[in-house]
Motif scaffolding. Structure first.
Motif, PDB file in Angstrom:
ATOM      1  N   HIS A  39       0.841  -1.179   0.000  1.00  0.00           N
ATOM      2  CA  HIS A  39       0.000   0.000   0.000  1.00  0.00           C
ATOM      3  C   HIS A  39       0.878   1.231   0.000  1.00  0.00           C
ATOM      4  CE1 HIS A  39      -3.427  -2.417  -0.227  1.00  0.00           C
ATOM      5  NE2 HIS A  39      -2.833  -3.246   0.615  1.00  0.00           N
ATOM      6  N   LYS A  40       0.249   2.364  -0.309  1.00  0.00           N
ATOM      7  CA  LYS A  40       1.057   3.541  -0.595  1.00  0.00           C
ATOM      8  C   LYS A  40       1.908   3.960   0.601  1.00  0.00           C
ATOM      9  CE  LYS A  40      -2.885   6.425   0.411  1.00  0.00           C
ATOM     10  NZ  LYS A  40      -3.867   7.330  -0.100  1.00  0.00           N
ATOM     11  N   GLY A  41       3.032   4.562   0.252  1.00  0.00           N
ATOM     12  CA  GLY A  41       3.845   5.214   1.266  1.00  0.00           C
ATOM     13  C   GLY A  41       4.544   4.283   2.240  1.00  0.00           C
ATOM     14  N   PHE A  42       4.797   3.008   1.870  1.00  0.00           N
ATOM     15  CA  PHE A  42       5.517   2.124   2.791  1.00  0.00           C
ATOM     16  C   PHE A  42       6.937   2.657   2.969  1.00  0.00           C
ATOM     17  CE2 PHE A  42       6.429   0.565  -1.417  1.00  0.00           C
ATOM     18  CZ  PHE A  42       7.801   0.372  -1.364  1.00  0.00           C
ATOM     19  N   GLU A  43       7.583   2.226   4.014  1.00  0.00           N
ATOM     20  CA  GLU A  43       8.930   2.722   4.305  1.00  0.00           C
ATOM     21  C   GLU A  43       9.856   1.555   4.589  1.00  0.00           C
ATOM     22  OE1 GLU A  43      11.248   4.811   3.665  1.00  0.00           O
ATOM     23  OE2 GLU A  43       9.845   6.401   4.247  1.00  0.00           O
ATOM     24  N   ILE A  44      11.003   1.495   3.918  1.00  0.00           N
ATOM     25  CA  ILE A  44      11.985   0.481   4.297  1.00  0.00           C
ATOM     26  C   ILE A  44      13.293   1.158   4.707  1.00  0.00           C
ATOM     27  CG2 ILE A  44      11.035  -1.366   2.854  1.00  0.00           C
ATOM     28  CD1 ILE A  44      13.355  -0.806   0.911  1.00  0.00           C
ATOM     29  N   ASP A  45      13.270   2.479   4.654  1.00  0.00           N
ATOM     30  CA  ASP A  45      14.452   3.254   4.984  1.00  0.00           C
ATOM     31  C   ASP A  45      14.246   3.804   6.408  1.00  0.00           C
ATOM     32  OD1 ASP A  45      16.850   4.304   4.348  1.00  0.00           O
ATOM     33  OD2 ASP A  45      16.103   5.829   2.957  1.00  0.00           O
ATOM     34  N   TYR A  46      15.329   4.204   7.094  1.00  0.00           N
ATOM     35  CA  TYR A  46      15.173   4.729   8.455  1.00  0.00           C
ATOM     36  C   TYR A  46      15.546   6.201   8.511  1.00  0.00           C
ATOM     37  CZ  TYR A  46      15.585  -0.247   9.393  1.00  0.00           C
ATOM     38  OH  TYR A  46      15.441  -1.586   9.372  1.00  0.00           O
ATOM     39  N   PRO A  47      14.796   6.971   9.306  1.00  0.00           N
ATOM     40  CA  PRO A  47      15.152   8.377   9.478  1.00  0.00           C
ATOM     41  C   PRO A  47      16.594   8.476   9.996  1.00  0.00           C
ATOM     42  CG  PRO A  47      13.038   7.909  10.510  1.00  0.00           C
ATOM     43  CD  PRO A  47      13.597   6.600  10.082  1.00  0.00           C
ATOM     44  N   GLY A  48      17.324   9.413   9.460  1.00  0.00           N
ATOM     45  CA  GLY A  48      18.699   9.621   9.922  1.00  0.00           C
ATOM     46  C   GLY A  48      19.723   8.839   9.124  1.00  0.00           C
ATOM     47  N   LYS A  49      19.280   7.759   8.404  1.00  0.00           N
ATOM     48  CA  LYS A  49      20.218   6.984   7.573  1.00  0.00           C
ATOM     49  C   LYS A  49      20.631   7.855   6.388  1.00  0.00           C
ATOM     50  CE  LYS A  49      20.617   2.911   9.408  1.00  0.00           C
ATOM     51  NZ  LYS A  49      21.952   2.449   9.806  1.00  0.00           N
ATOM     52  N   ASP A  50      21.873   7.645   5.912  1.00  0.00           N
ATOM     53  CA  ASP A  50      22.377   8.460   4.806  1.00  0.00           C
ATOM     54  C   ASP A  50      21.453   8.373   3.593  1.00  0.00           C
ATOM     55  OD1 ASP A  50      24.401   9.085   6.436  1.00  0.00           O
ATOM     56  OD2 ASP A  50      25.936   7.886   5.397  1.00  0.00           O
ATOM     57  N   SER A  51      20.944   7.163   3.338  1.00  0.00           N
ATOM     58  CA  SER A  51      20.095   6.996   2.158  1.00  0.00           C
ATOM     59  C   SER A  51      18.843   7.864   2.273  1.00  0.00           C
ATOM     60  CB  SER A  51      19.724   5.533   1.963  1.00  0.00           C
ATOM     61  OG  SER A  51      19.230   5.006   3.170  1.00  0.00           O
ATOM     62  N   MET A  52      18.284   7.905   3.473  1.00  0.00           N
ATOM     63  CA  MET A  52      17.070   8.718   3.622  1.00  0.00           C
ATOM     64  C   MET A  52      17.418  10.204   3.532  1.00  0.00           C
ATOM     65  SD  MET A  52      13.987   8.681   6.351  1.00  0.00           S
ATOM     66  CE  MET A  52      12.762   7.578   5.706  1.00  0.00           C
ATOM     67  N   ARG A  53      18.578  10.578   4.097  1.00  0.00           N
ATOM     68  CA  ARG A  53      18.974  11.993   4.018  1.00  0.00           C
ATOM     69  C   ARG A  53      19.130  12.398   2.548  1.00  0.00           C
ATOM     70  NH1 ARG A  53      24.069  12.502   7.551  1.00  0.00           N
ATOM     71  NH2 ARG A  53      23.978  14.656   6.843  1.00  0.00           N
ATOM     72  N   LEU A  54      19.728  11.503   1.746  1.00  0.00           N
ATOM     73  CA  LEU A  54      19.911  11.802   0.324  1.00  0.00           C
ATOM     74  C   LEU A  54      18.561  11.928  -0.375  1.00  0.00           C
ATOM     75  CD1 LEU A  54      22.881   9.395  -0.401  1.00  0.00           C
ATOM     76  CD2 LEU A  54      22.894  11.874  -0.764  1.00  0.00           C
ATOM     77  N   ARG A  55      17.668  11.031  -0.012  1.00  0.00           N
ATOM     78  CA  ARG A  55      16.348  11.035  -0.632  1.00  0.00           C
ATOM     79  C   ARG A  55      15.606  12.319  -0.280  1.00  0.00           C
ATOM     80  NH1 ARG A  55      11.617   7.471   0.427  1.00  0.00           N
ATOM     81  NH2 ARG A  55      12.739   6.635   2.193  1.00  0.00           N
ATOM     82  N   GLU A  56      15.687  12.673   1.035  1.00  0.00           N
ATOM     83  CA  GLU A  56      14.994  13.890   1.477  1.00  0.00           C
ATOM     84  C   GLU A  56      15.600  15.143   0.849  1.00  0.00           C
ATOM     85  OE1 GLU A  56      13.119  12.299   5.672  1.00  0.00           O
ATOM     86  OE2 GLU A  56      15.046  13.357   5.706  1.00  0.00           O
ATOM     87  N   ALA A  57      16.906  15.044   0.537  1.00  0.00           N
ATOM     88  CA  ALA A  57      17.549  16.187  -0.109  1.00  0.00           C
ATOM     89  C   ALA A  57      17.102  16.315  -1.563  1.00  0.00           C
ATOM     90  CB  ALA A  57      19.062  16.044  -0.022  1.00  0.00           C
ATOM     91  N   GLY A  58      16.454  15.291  -2.097  1.00  0.00           N
ATOM     92  CA  GLY A  58      15.901  15.391  -3.459  1.00  0.00           C
ATOM     93  C   GLY A  58      16.525  14.433  -4.458  1.00  0.00           C
ATOM     94  N   ALA A  59      17.447  13.557  -4.032  1.00  0.00           N
ATOM     95  CA  ALA A  59      18.007  12.590  -4.983  1.00  0.00           C
ATOM     96  C   ALA A  59      16.946  11.539  -5.284  1.00  0.00           C
ATOM     97  CB  ALA A  59      19.240  11.928  -4.389  1.00  0.00           C
ATOM     98  N   ASN A  60      16.826  11.166  -6.535  1.00  0.00           N
ATOM     99  CA  ASN A  60      15.812  10.167  -6.919  1.00  0.00           C
ATOM    100  C   ASN A  60      16.194   9.524  -8.248  1.00  0.00           C
ATOM    101  OD1 ASN A  60      13.385   8.754  -6.584  1.00  0.00           O
ATOM    102  ND2 ASN A  60      12.360  10.115  -8.037  1.00  0.00           N
ATOM    103  N   PRO A  61      16.405   8.212  -8.334  1.00  0.00           N
ATOM    104  CA  PRO A  61      16.369   7.271  -7.223  1.00  0.00           C
ATOM    105  C   PRO A  61      17.653   7.333  -6.396  1.00  0.00           C
ATOM    106  CG  PRO A  61      16.911   6.135  -9.256  1.00  0.00           C
ATOM    107  CD  PRO A  61      16.676   7.556  -9.621  1.00  0.00           C
ATOM    108  N   VAL A  62      17.616   6.674  -5.254  1.00  0.00           N
ATOM    109  CA  VAL A  62      18.823   6.497  -4.440  1.00  0.00           C
ATOM    110  C   VAL A  62      19.145   5.015  -4.443  1.00  0.00           C
ATOM    111  CG1 VAL A  62      19.812   6.664  -2.134  1.00  0.00           C
ATOM    112  CG2 VAL A  62      18.312   8.471  -2.974  1.00  0.00           C
TER     113      VAL A  62
END
Ligand SMILES: Nc1nc2c(c(=O)[nH]1)N[C@H]1C(S)=C(S)[C@@H](COP(=O)(O)OP(=O)(O)OC[C@H]3O[C@@H](n4cnc5c(N)ncnc54)[C@H](O)[C@@H]3O)O[C@H]1N2
Ligand code: MOO
Length: 583
Positions: A39-62
């Motif tokens: 279902h929409k918006g599932f999460e497998i990444d964790y807040p604070g992880k580098d991958s999530m920081r990159l994603r939040e910064a606008g990188a897509n895909p990571v």
């Protein structure tokens, strides 16, 4: 790649059964990929992880890459449903034998429904793709889909292997409803298994220029971007005039000017004038017919035009040949010169075509010599490789020719492994019979790779179909006559299906002009000539009385007749299935 879906209501036990089935298949060396509907918006990444920081910064895909695992995190445009087939295509050329999908009930693919009557009705009751139902205790529907106990993961795994045309490693399970053929498979049965195993590859299209597209398979339907002609034009050389000005009797006209192809007459001729016009030229405004010059009398500056003409005579109307938006060619068409003419006429410069299929070819036999080398005692020229290279090239595949390999099991395994890495599909010849030196069949059997072995045909009985490192493998016998018939009846049409080509009309039933005897219990191939029957109708007779499909008859044949399995004799006039052979 075969795809099977596990569907069912939430809580019916899809994931439990799916995991058990994956465990069984993986233990048998089948490379299984899985896609789960989430279902929409599932999460497998964790807040604070580098991958999530990159994603939040606008990188897509990571992409997260480690030496042993990788993950691809991508934000996609919100949609009502995720696009399964786009995701399947993005699996691309990963080495996968089978894809199991959880959910996606509305998509067309074989399905196994997990059914719990306490949660409601069967979801896929009317779905023609429903392969089996798994529930608490096997149901026993009179003639519905196969039914399993939901703990019978072995049975479900075997069903999936069968449906996917993969090699089953164990027997039994389920309701015992998968009879295994003993002895050679009837041709029809082999055809069915092969047809299911060789569904079109789902691969992204390639854009190629028109001149590079001959022999490629069109990936999408194409419609005309324009009207042809774009405006009314003359279909004859003559004089353009208005039917109303001409009247019933005909009369003298003055000449207002000339309209030639590429040099139209601009303006509109007055009441008493006409326009000299040439085939293909735009019809001047205010005129609506063309009178051929043969019917016209010239009198000095004047032209005498006959009357009683209809609007539109000798005129090609706007969009008469093609209307904008009209379908030109459908996906699956093999592009040839005629299609190029059509596409260039509407200005199309590039085409989406299906990627080329990469086919690996390996001929086995100690006795084989390439052309140009002198033959030692008992040696023969490798005519199979010459034939198959040319026949495969004609289909437009990317051929990777691995040459000749000796009858040596280790060498063979190594060659097959190396070849499999580079191709989508393998073709071998020789070594599938039962002699000491026949290592192809032996090796594939030892590695549990064989889907079926031997079909009830003559020639070509030892034909085998296998999976090597996840790639379909056609094991053709060495006998050149068998290679010829099996290629045109099975391998060629199957490759064309895999490439996404629409089925063609090269098969039909024609009457035999001679009586032909055969043995019951197998389909016999005969190389035949196309001839005119007693009333001029198309008919056929065998090229040779003795040699059903040898190399000499095959070279002069027009078609291949398939004398049916059950009969012992084909009578004169009896209709038989034939395959038209390319040059
Ligand atoms: N005891 C049995 N013997 C055979 C049976 C059987 O059921 N029991 N089946 C026969 C049938 S039918 C065929 S077909 C052949 C198939 O044998 P293989 O696939 O193992 O082929 P080879 O033994 O390697 O070769 C057979 C024949 O073809 C010639 N050959 C092989 N490769 C090529 C090539 N690339 N170019 C030209 N010619 C080639 C090879 O020299 C042999 O003469 O088995 C029967 N035996
Ligand atoms: O089936 Mo084999 O190909 O007859 O010689």
């Amino acid at each position: 790649m075969p795809v099977v879906a596990f569907v069912g209501r939430s809580g019916a036990g899809k994931t439990t059964l799916l995991c058990a089935v994956v465990r069984i298949l993986a233990a048998q060396g089948i490379r299984v990929a899985a896609i789960k509907h989430a279902h929409k918006g599932f999460e497998i990444d964790y807040p604070g992880k580098d991958s999530m920081r990159l994603r939040e910064a606008g990188a897509n895909p990571v992409l997260l890459l480690s030496p042993m695992r990788r993950a691809w995190l991508e934000e996609v445009a919100p949609a009502a449903e995720p696009d399964l087939w786009e995701a399947v295509a993005s699996l691309g050329r990963s080495p996968i034998d089978l894809l199991l999908v959880e959910g996606f009930r509305a998509e067309g693919m074989p399905k196994i429904e997990l059914y719990d009557p306490s949660l409601g009705q069967l979801l896929c009751e009317r779905d023609p793709d429903l392969l089996a139902v798994a529930s608490e205790g096997a149901l026993s529907p009179p003639d519905g889909p196969v039914s399993f106990d939901r703990n019978d993961a072995e049975g479900v795994a075997l069903l999936i292997l069968q449906a996917a045309g993969l090699a089953p490693r164990s027997q039994g399970g389920g309701n015992g409803s998968f009879p295994r053929a003993r002895g050679p498979l009837p041709l029809q049965e082999a055809r069915r298994i092969l047809w299911e195993a060789m569904t079109p590859e789902r691969m992204a299209a390639e854009e190629v220029g028109l001149s590079q597209s001959v022999g490629r398979i069109l990936a999408t339907d194409l419609a005309s971007p324009v009207d042809l002609p774009s405006a009314p034009t003359a279909a004859m050389d003559g004089y353009a005039v208005s039917a109303a000005h001409l009247g019933e009797q005909g009369r003298e006209f003055s000449l207002a000017g000339t309209s030639a192809a590429g040099a139209p007459f601009l303006g509109s001729p007055s009441e008493g004038s006409c326009v000299r016009i040439f085939t293909g030229a735009l019809l001047p405004e205010g005129t609506d017919l063309v009178i051929p010059q043969e019917e016209v009398v010239l009198q000095g500056e004047k032209v005498l035009l006959p009357g009683g003409r209809c609007v539109g005579e000798n005129v090609r109307l706007k969009a008469e040949s093609l209307a904008q938006g009209q379908e030109l060619l459908s996906a699956g068409t093999r592009i040839g010169p005629r299609m190029l003419a059509l596409l260039s006429a509407v200005g199309r410069e590039k085409l989406p075509v299906r990627p080329r299929l990469r086919v690996g070819l390996l001929c086995t036999g100690k006795e084989l010599r390439p052309l140009g080398k002198p033959l030692g005692p008992g040696e023969v020229y490798d005519s199979n490789r010459v034939f198959l290279s040319a026949a495969l090239a004609e289909l437009g595949v990317d051929l990777i020719d691995a040459g000749i390999v000796d009858d040596d099991p280790e060498l063979l395994e190594e060659k097959l492994d190396r070849l499999a890495e580079k191709v989508d599909l393998l073709v071998t010849t020789g070594g599938v019979s039962v002699g000491e030196g026949d290592y192809v069949g032996k090796l594939l059997a030892q590695r549990n790779a064989i889907v079926f072995r031997q079909i009830a045909v003559k020639p070509g009985r030892p034909f085998l179909f296998a999976r090597w490192r996840g790639r379909p493998l056609f094991g053709l016998p060495g006998t050149p006559a068998a290679v010829f018939v099996l290629f045109y009846d099975l391998v060629g049409p199957l490759l064309r299906r895999r490439m996404g080509e629409s089925p063609s009309r090269e098969r039909m039933r024609l009457p035999a002009l001679s009586r032909m005897q055969k043995r019951a219990g197998r389909t016999e191939y005969r190389a035949c000539r196309l001839v005119a029957g007693p009333r001029g109708e198309p008919a056929f007779h065998p090229v040779s009385r003795t040699d059903g499909a040898g190399l000499l008859p095959s070279a002069s044949a027009d078609l291949l007749a398939l004398l049916p399995e059950e009969s012992e004799c084909i009578e004169v006039g009896e209709r038989v299935e034939v395959i038209f052979l390319p040059r």
